[in-house]
Design a protein around this motif. Structure first.
Motif, PDB file in Angstrom:
ATOM      1  N   LYS A  37     -18.495 -19.436  16.019  1.00  0.00           N
ATOM      2  CA  LYS A  37     -16.909 -19.675  15.701  1.00  0.00           C
ATOM      3  C   LYS A  37     -16.974 -20.134  14.230  1.00  0.00           C
ATOM      4  CE  LYS A  37     -13.009 -22.124  17.360  1.00  0.00           C
ATOM      5  NZ  LYS A  37     -12.531 -22.791  18.312  1.00  0.00           N
ATOM      6  N   THR A  46     -19.373 -19.719  11.771  1.00  0.00           N
ATOM      7  CA  THR A  46     -19.446 -18.374  10.958  1.00  0.00           C
ATOM      8  C   THR A  46     -18.576 -17.543  10.880  1.00  0.00           C
ATOM      9  OG1 THR A  46     -21.771 -18.718  11.706  1.00  0.00           O
ATOM     10  CG2 THR A  46     -21.391 -16.599  10.687  1.00  0.00           C
ATOM     11  N   ASP A  47     -17.817 -17.214  11.949  1.00  0.00           N
ATOM     12  CA  ASP A  47     -16.790 -16.146  12.094  1.00  0.00           C
ATOM     13  C   ASP A  47     -15.566 -16.637  10.901  1.00  0.00           C
ATOM     14  OD1 ASP A  47     -18.071 -14.422  13.393  1.00  0.00           O
ATOM     15  OD2 ASP A  47     -17.012 -15.004  15.566  1.00  0.00           O
ATOM     16  N   ALA A  48     -15.512 -17.798  11.098  1.00  0.00           N
ATOM     17  CA  ALA A  48     -14.184 -18.560  10.193  1.00  0.00           C
ATOM     18  C   ALA A  48     -14.548 -18.182   8.839  1.00  0.00           C
ATOM     19  CB  ALA A  48     -13.989 -19.759  10.454  1.00  0.00           C
ATOM     20  N   LYS A  99     -16.673 -16.293   7.262  1.00  0.00           N
ATOM     21  CA  LYS A  99     -16.681 -14.855   7.059  1.00  0.00           C
ATOM     22  C   LYS A  99     -15.133 -14.474   6.770  1.00  0.00           C
ATOM     23  CE  LYS A  99     -20.886 -13.310   9.392  1.00  0.00           C
ATOM     24  NZ  LYS A  99     -21.470 -12.522  10.407  1.00  0.00           N
ATOM     25  N   ALA A 100     -14.284 -14.971   7.588  1.00  0.00           N
ATOM     26  CA  ALA A 100     -13.011 -14.523   7.368  1.00  0.00           C
ATOM     27  C   ALA A 100     -12.162 -15.109   6.109  1.00  0.00           C
ATOM     28  CB  ALA A 100     -12.002 -15.015   8.768  1.00  0.00           C
ATOM     29  N   VAL A 101     -12.623 -16.145   5.831  1.00  0.00           N
ATOM     30  CA  VAL A 101     -12.064 -16.761   4.724  1.00  0.00           C
ATOM     31  C   VAL A 101     -12.852 -16.248   3.498  1.00  0.00           C
ATOM     32  CG1 VAL A 101     -12.337 -18.909   3.301  1.00  0.00           C
ATOM     33  CG2 VAL A 101     -11.711 -19.087   5.614  1.00  0.00           C
ATOM     34  N   ALA A 113     -13.736 -12.981   3.362  1.00  0.00           N
ATOM     35  CA  ALA A 113     -13.201 -11.791   3.111  1.00  0.00           C
ATOM     36  C   ALA A 113     -11.845 -11.855   2.701  1.00  0.00           C
ATOM     37  CB  ALA A 113     -13.064 -11.133   4.551  1.00  0.00           C
ATOM     38  N   GLU A 114     -10.993 -12.617   3.255  1.00  0.00           N
ATOM     39  CA  GLU A 114      -9.614 -12.858   2.835  1.00  0.00           C
ATOM     40  C   GLU A 114      -9.651 -13.439   1.161  1.00  0.00           C
ATOM     41  OE1 GLU A 114      -7.833 -15.644   5.152  1.00  0.00           O
ATOM     42  OE2 GLU A 114      -8.086 -14.230   6.974  1.00  0.00           O
ATOM     43  N   VAL A 135     -11.358 -22.948   5.469  1.00  0.00           N
ATOM     44  CA  VAL A 135     -12.179 -22.839   6.797  1.00  0.00           C
ATOM     45  C   VAL A 135     -11.610 -23.729   8.173  1.00  0.00           C
ATOM     46  CG1 VAL A 135     -14.392 -22.945   7.924  1.00  0.00           C
ATOM     47  CG2 VAL A 135     -14.164 -22.058   5.835  1.00  0.00           C
ATOM     48  N   LYS A 189      -8.458 -21.930   9.165  1.00  0.00           N
ATOM     49  CA  LYS A 189      -8.755 -20.911   9.995  1.00  0.00           C
ATOM     50  C   LYS A 189      -9.312 -21.313  11.356  1.00  0.00           C
ATOM     51  CE  LYS A 189      -8.960 -17.050   8.519  1.00  0.00           C
ATOM     52  NZ  LYS A 189      -7.843 -15.966   8.744  1.00  0.00           N
TER      53      LYS A 189
END
Length: 167
Positions: free
Chosen positions: A122, A124-126, A128-130, A132-133, A161, A164
């Motif tokens: 969870k 790591t995904d957050a 990665k999303a930050v 990318a954004e 993060v 997110k």
């Protein structure tokens, strides 16, 4: 040797021409703020206490057996075969204590790893999303042992993060 250096420079040149954006994140702060982490720590602590209670019972039985052996050892009328059997029982009980301790440690480590996996995923995904954004080239953990220099171009993405993750 010269070819390798030239190749490294040629490969790095395009990277330096593009504006790069770097970020750091304090994963420990985020981890401690997550309710899942608190629940995980409580579950591991609870399980650990159960193992400690069971180990205390086994230790108490071992101590009782050892005390009985000492009483028999001091009795001159006790046959040697009984003393040897008691020594063997003590050695077996000691081996069982060691085996229980090792098994408990392995079980706790496995439990920790199992419970930690979804939390890590969870986070790591957050991140990665930050990344990318925000169009970050790299986001590094903000740990003193890993981060040797932080210039003005490095952004702390910890608050992003946390947002997110809804923390």
């Amino acid at each position: 040797m010269f070819k390798k250096i030239l190749l490294a420079v040629v490969l790095a040149l395009p990277l330096s021409a593009v504006a790069q954006k770097f970020g750091v994140v304090d994963l420990e702060t985020i981890f401690q703020a997550m309710p899942e982490a608190t629940a995980m720590q409580n579950q591991v602590t609870e399980t650990s206490k159960k193992y400690e209670e069971e180990f205390a019972k086994l230790q108490e039985e071992f101590n009782k057996l050892y005390t009985e052996f000492q009483n028999i050892q001091n009795d001159a009328n006790t046959p040697e075969s009984i003393k040897e059997r008691r020594i063997q029982e003590i050695q077996e009980r000691s081996a069982k204590l060691d085996q229980f301790r090792n098994t408990a440690q392995q079980d706790l480590a496995r439990l920790h790893e199992t419970l930690m996996a979804p939390i890590t995923a969870k986070m790591t995904d957050a991140v990665k999303a930050v990344g990318a954004e925000g169009s970050f080239t790299f986001i590094f953990p903000n740990e003193p042992t890993l981060l040797l220099y932080s210039g003005a171009d490095v952004v702390d993405v910890t608050p992003l993060v946390r947002t997110k993750l809804g923390l």
